[in-house]
Design a protein around this motif. Structure first.
Motif, mmCIF file in Angstrom:
data_model
loop_
_atom_site.group_PDB
_atom_site.id
_atom_site.type_symbol
_atom_site.label_atom_id
_atom_site.label_comp_id
_atom_site.label_asym_id
_atom_site.label_seq_id
_atom_site.Cartn_x
_atom_site.Cartn_y
_atom_site.Cartn_z
ATOM 1 N N UNK A 210 -9.578 6.424 5.809
ATOM 2 C CA UNK A 210 -8.519 5.424 5.691
ATOM 3 C C UNK A 210 -9.063 4.052 5.294
ATOM 4 N N UNK A 211 -10.126 3.613 5.966
ATOM 5 C CA UNK A 211 -10.679 2.279 5.668
ATOM 6 C C UNK A 211 -11.112 2.190 4.198
ATOM 7 N N UNK B 147 -10.011 3.915 1.713
ATOM 8 C CA UNK B 147 -8.840 3.964 0.833
ATOM 9 C C UNK B 147 -8.132 2.609 0.799
ATOM 10 N N UNK B 148 -8.036 1.952 1.958
ATOM 11 C CA UNK B 148 -7.409 0.626 2.008
ATOM 12 C C UNK B 148 -8.257 -0.369 1.193
ATOM 13 N N UNK B 149 -9.572 -0.291 1.351
ATOM 14 C CA UNK B 149 -10.463 -1.180 0.586
ATOM 15 C C UNK B 149 -10.300 -0.966 -0.913
ATOM 16 N N UNK C 260 -7.171 -2.628 -2.005
ATOM 17 C CA UNK C 260 -7.356 -4.089 -2.006
ATOM 18 C C UNK C 260 -8.004 -4.546 -3.313
ATOM 19 N N UNK C 261 -9.062 -3.845 -3.690
ATOM 20 C CA UNK C 261 -9.806 -4.237 -4.878
ATOM 21 C C UNK C 261 -9.029 -3.945 -6.159
ATOM 22 N N UNK D 86 0.819 -1.213 0.000
ATOM 23 C CA UNK D 86 0.000 0.000 0.000
ATOM 24 C C UNK D 86 0.857 1.270 0.000
#
Lengths: 723, 186
Positions: free
Chosen positions: A177-178, A180-182, A185-186, A134
């Motif tokens: 943040x959550x 953006x991380x998701x 991931x995708x 990331x």
């Protein structure tokens, strides 16, 4: 960092961005707590001593272990290529990609690929590298380089990440943040499936098995090593370990010291080409020298290759916390970055940052491989000075003046008179003058607007000593007093206090008059020649004095006599033995009082209890491991210590660092210290270092003149006078 | 077992975000999985899966077990179910010999990973794993061994811990006694 920007400009820009510094401070504080928890119940000192031994053996046996690794990896079907430099390594990957008609390489984090500028080299051949870590993806999108070894995008904020991701995705992504991380991931999942080649780094190369180990949290390295049908391992040759047990020992230290985790989410052990999509994967291992062999061969610097790349030296570094990794480093950052930059990119690339280290040794204290980073940096600074010089002011000051003791001392005495027009009375301490401002042709306003500088004492300690009446009767021992320039010329009262304290325990103080500066300022500036000259002068003075102990009231002087004189004179037989003999009987005054005389037990029963706070000087705590002693002495002499936050964080002094090389960085570090002192609400701050006193008296004096800054010896002397 | 390594393992694994359940037997574990697994579920065929007929048990319990190539199960399958080789109490880590690609796909791609651990295989600490790790590396065949400690995580944005980056977002460790005390099989 833009290449046309000067180093000084980049420092100024970083300091002008308090948001980054604040984030790094918060991280640094949280890190210390997490790390302490992670090592609870374990013996860090023992563990790091063992790791250092493991890595040293690898250094000695590296040719044999490398051969074993290659033999075992090949037996498991891997192809191993040794690249003498990063260019050869890149060419190998490009050749392989072309052979496989590969257009996409999914990458997990590899610092050596940053060092090689691999992505750029691939792009020039039409091959796209997809960073999947990331942090690495964020900085790839931003077109930057990592500013931290473990957290590459530590310098960025979620708003900036949202902007980068939104631009790449062609749709708005919120700065959460959550989310953006998701999104990452995708978005990145496709890359593993589409990539022709997966490229990972390696945390260790295990000679006995021919396998590699990866220590990761996100899970992207496992995907890179699984989905594409070709696996390339890109690793520096220093990642070799003997066997699995040694690798396990590294995993016990690495995550604990990097992020305060007991273990990362994943540790992945891969040997050879495993199964892939009904067939067998091809595994290519590219082992890169790129300056490592030269570093192994450098006696003064070789310990740096014990590094397991945990990033702790940055996490605790006050300079890093102030300016960040883009200023304080190159590919590799902070203390270890200075050394690796010098060897991997060249000394010219490292010449500014070798001077940016303030010398507080906080990195040395947390290094899991027991690397004396400060010592290696000083060595490199000396190399830089040999080639590029150290600047006109230091040249005159050290070479022409300091080496000539009587000239140096009479110049300082003369300065005490000459400074008159620029000094004023200190409101807090009317007996003592301070420098209001300095003549502008000498130094800029930058140096005094945020702190008072102490004036040079009217009568240095060396001229006062003979008039001190020592009340001793058949003294239990005679100690030679190595006063140090700070106490001699700025705070002679500290020396007077120590004499009183010593006498009260029936110890006689001796002052060899031919003693001179310990040489650390010259040494820190990279002038080892002057350093060696001064070492000899002092060794001679104290050998002739024939004393039982040698005491310093400046921890930097203690380190000089104990460590540096011995190192500086080691190759000269007529001096070496004398230097060692002096080293063995030298210690800090607090350590002597407590550990030799047992002073705290003898001082009990004092009337009043005064509340104070205590600042640990860098070189006392981390240079001499003395920090309980002054506390015991102060507490037994009627003081209650209200501990400040991060009491052992540097005060920002660093000798010439705060005057000549980096006053703007010092200013920030000092401001942190003043804030923590003020937060205690206590009006007296004690310390055991005249250097810290210069910094703290000056900066605390500007911030709050009612706070008194004082040497431990002064408080002890005051207590004894009350008795 | 004289020490409290099972309790220690549970505590360590929970601290890093894994869900740990002690179940009476395999049937109960299967029920637990059937209740939590959503969507396509990857169950790689291994010696223990065959011995216990795990695929059939899960299917009968209503789990959508994938019966084709795992690479064709989509980029985000719902779940993966595996046994483990052994575990380590000090860090709450489970160890899974994953040389077979299907084991790797079933433990890296899905949203949640269910892993069945026999408490008899819990080692006291990471150093105690050196012997079985060496045993797994005997000979010179290709090997892929995974240590898994909690779900996938990152702190790369503003140093804020975020669960579920590239690997499974949820890790369920099901402790079932008398499955196999052989550290070499899963």
């Amino acid at each position: 960092m833009a290449t046309d920007m000067t180093y000084k400009q980049s420092v100024d820009i970083a300091i002008g961005n308090p948001k980054l510094s604040k984030a790094l401070h918060l991280f640094g504080d949280a890190y210390l707590i997490a790390r302490e928890n992670a090592f609870r119940g374990l013996n860090f000192e023992e563990m790091r001593t063992e790791l250092a031994a493991i890595k040293d053996e690898v250094r000695v046996r590296r040719k044999e272990l490398l051969a074993d690794f290659i033999k075992n990896a090949e037996a498991a079907g891997s192809k191993v290529f040794i690249a003498k430099d990063t260019k050869e390594a890149n060419e190998y990957v490009i050749r392989l990609a072309k052979e496989k008609k590969a257009t996409l390489i999914a990458k997990s984090k590899s610092m050596v690929s940053e060092e090689a500028h691999l992505n750029k080299a691939l792009a020039e051949h039409g091959i796209r590298a997809a960073e999947t870590d990331l942090g690495e993806w964020i900085i790839q999108l931003a077109g930057q380089r990592p500013s931290h070894m473990v957290m590459p995008a530590i310098h960025m904020f979620k708003e900036e990440v949202s902007e980068l991701f939104s631009k790449e995705a062609g749709k708005h992504l919120p700065a959460e943040i959550k989310a953006l991380v998701d999104h990452a991931r995708e978005r990145l999942r496709k890359e593993y499936f589409n990539a022709d080649i997966g490229l990972t780094g390696a945390n260790f190369l295990i000679a006995e098995t021919g396998g590699i180990g990866l220590v990761t949290n996100e899970g992207n390295a496992r995907l890179c090593a699984t989905l594409p049908k070709v696996h390339v391992v890109f690793a520096g040759i220093h990642k070799l370990v003997r066997n699995i047990e040694d690798a396990i020992k590294i995993t016990q230290l690495l995550p604990r010291n990097a992020t305060g985790q007991l273990l990362t989410s994943y540790v992945t052990w891969i040997r050879g080409g495993v199964s892939a999509d009904g067939g067998q994967k091809e595994q290519h291992i590219v082992l890169i020298d790129g300056g490592r062999e030269a570093l192994y061969e450098s006696k003064a610097c070789q310990d740096a290759l014990r590094c397991i790349q945990c990033g702790a030296c940055a996490n605790v570094c006050p300079v890093y916390q102030t300016v960040g990794g883009h200023v304080f480093g190159s590919i590799y950052i902070s203390a270890i970055g200075i050394i690796l930059t010098a060897f991997y990119e060249g000394l010219d690339k490292a010449k500014e940052i070798t001077r940016a280290c303030i010398g507080c040794r906080s990195c040395v204290a947390v290094c899991p491989a027991k690397i004396d980073l400060e010592e290696i940096i000083l060595h490199l600074r000396n190399e830089v000075t040999k080639i590029y010089g150290m600047g006109a002011i230091k040249n005159v000051a050290f070479k022409a003046v300091m080496k000539n003791r009587s000239l140096f001392h009479s110049m300082v005495r003369a300065a005490s008179k000459l400074q008159r027009p620029v000094t004023e009375k200190n409101a807090d301490d009317p007996g003592r003058r301070i420098i209001r401002h300095l003549p502008l042709h000498f130094m800029s306003r930058d140096y005094t607007e945020w702190r008072n500088l102490p004036a040079i004492a009217e009568k240095p300690f060396r001229d006062q000593f003979d008039s001190i009446v020592q009340k001793v009767d058949k003294p239990i021992c005679r100690v030679g007093f190595f006063v140090g320039c700070g106490a001699d010329f700025v705070y002679p009262e500290v020396g007077v206090s120590l004499t009183k304290v010593l006498n009260s325990f029936n110890v006689e103080a001796v002052f060899p008059k031919t003693q001179n500066c310990c040489g650390i300022p010259a040494l820190y500036a990279g002038d080892t020649e002057t350093g060696e000259f001064l070492a000899k002068q002092n060794v001679e003075a104290f050998t002739e004095a024939q004393v039982d102990y040698i005491l310093c009231i400046c921890p930097t002087c203690t380190m000089a006599v104990k460590r540096d004189f011995v190192n500086r004179l080691a190759d000269q037989p007529q001096w070496a033995a004398k230097a060692v003999a002096l080293s063995l009987k030298t210690m800090d005054a607090s350590a002597f009082l407590e550990n030799v005389l047992g002073a705290s037990a003898k001082m009990r029963a004092v009337r009043s209890v005064k509340e104070i706070t205590y600042h640990d000087s860098c070189h006392l705590k981390r240079g001499s491991n003395v920090w309980t002693e002054p506390r015991a002495l102060l507490e037994s002499s009627g003081h209650r210590i209200a501990e400040m936050k991060n009491s052992d964080r540097c005060c920002g002094f660093g000798g010439t660092y705060s005057f000549l090389s980096h006053p703007q960085i010092s200013k920030q570090i000092t401001r942190d210290k003043v804030e923590t002192i003020q937060a205690t609400g206590v009006k007296t701050v004690a310390t055991d270092c005249p250097g810290c006193m210069i910094m703290l008296k000056g900066a605390v004096g500007k911030a709050d003149p009612t706070i008194r800054c004082v040497h431990t010896m002064e408080l002890l002397a005051e207590t004894l006078e009350q008795k | 077992m004289t020490d409290n390594r099972v309790e220690r393992f549970i505590e360590s694994a929970k601290r890093v975000g894994a869900t740990v359940e002690k179940t009476e037997n395999l049937e109960e574990a299967v029920k637990y999985i059937a209740d939590k697994a959503k969507g396509t579920t990857l169950v790689p065929v291994t010696p223990l899966v065959i011995r216990y007929g795990l695929k059939a048990l899960l299917q009968n319990a209503g789990v959508e077990v994938l019966n084709k190539q795992f690479r064709d199960g989509g980029q985000f399958p719902g779940a993966g179910v595996t046994f483990s080789n052994f575990a380590m109490a000090d860090t709450g880590t489970v160890v899974l010999e994953s040389t077979d690609e299907n084991i790797r796909l079933a433990t890296t791609l899905p949203e949640r990973h269910f892993i069945i651990v026999d408490p008899a295989t819990i080692l006291v600490d990471n150093l105690a794993a050196a012997a079985p790790m060496n045993a797994l590396h005997e000979g010179n065949a290709p090997k892929f061994i995974a240590y898994i400690t909690g779900p996938s995580r990152t702190a790369d944005i503003e140093r804020v811990l975020t669960i579920g980056c590239h690997g499974p977002r949820e890790l369920y460790i099901l402790l079932v006694e008398n499955i196999s005390s052989d550290l070499m099989e899963n």
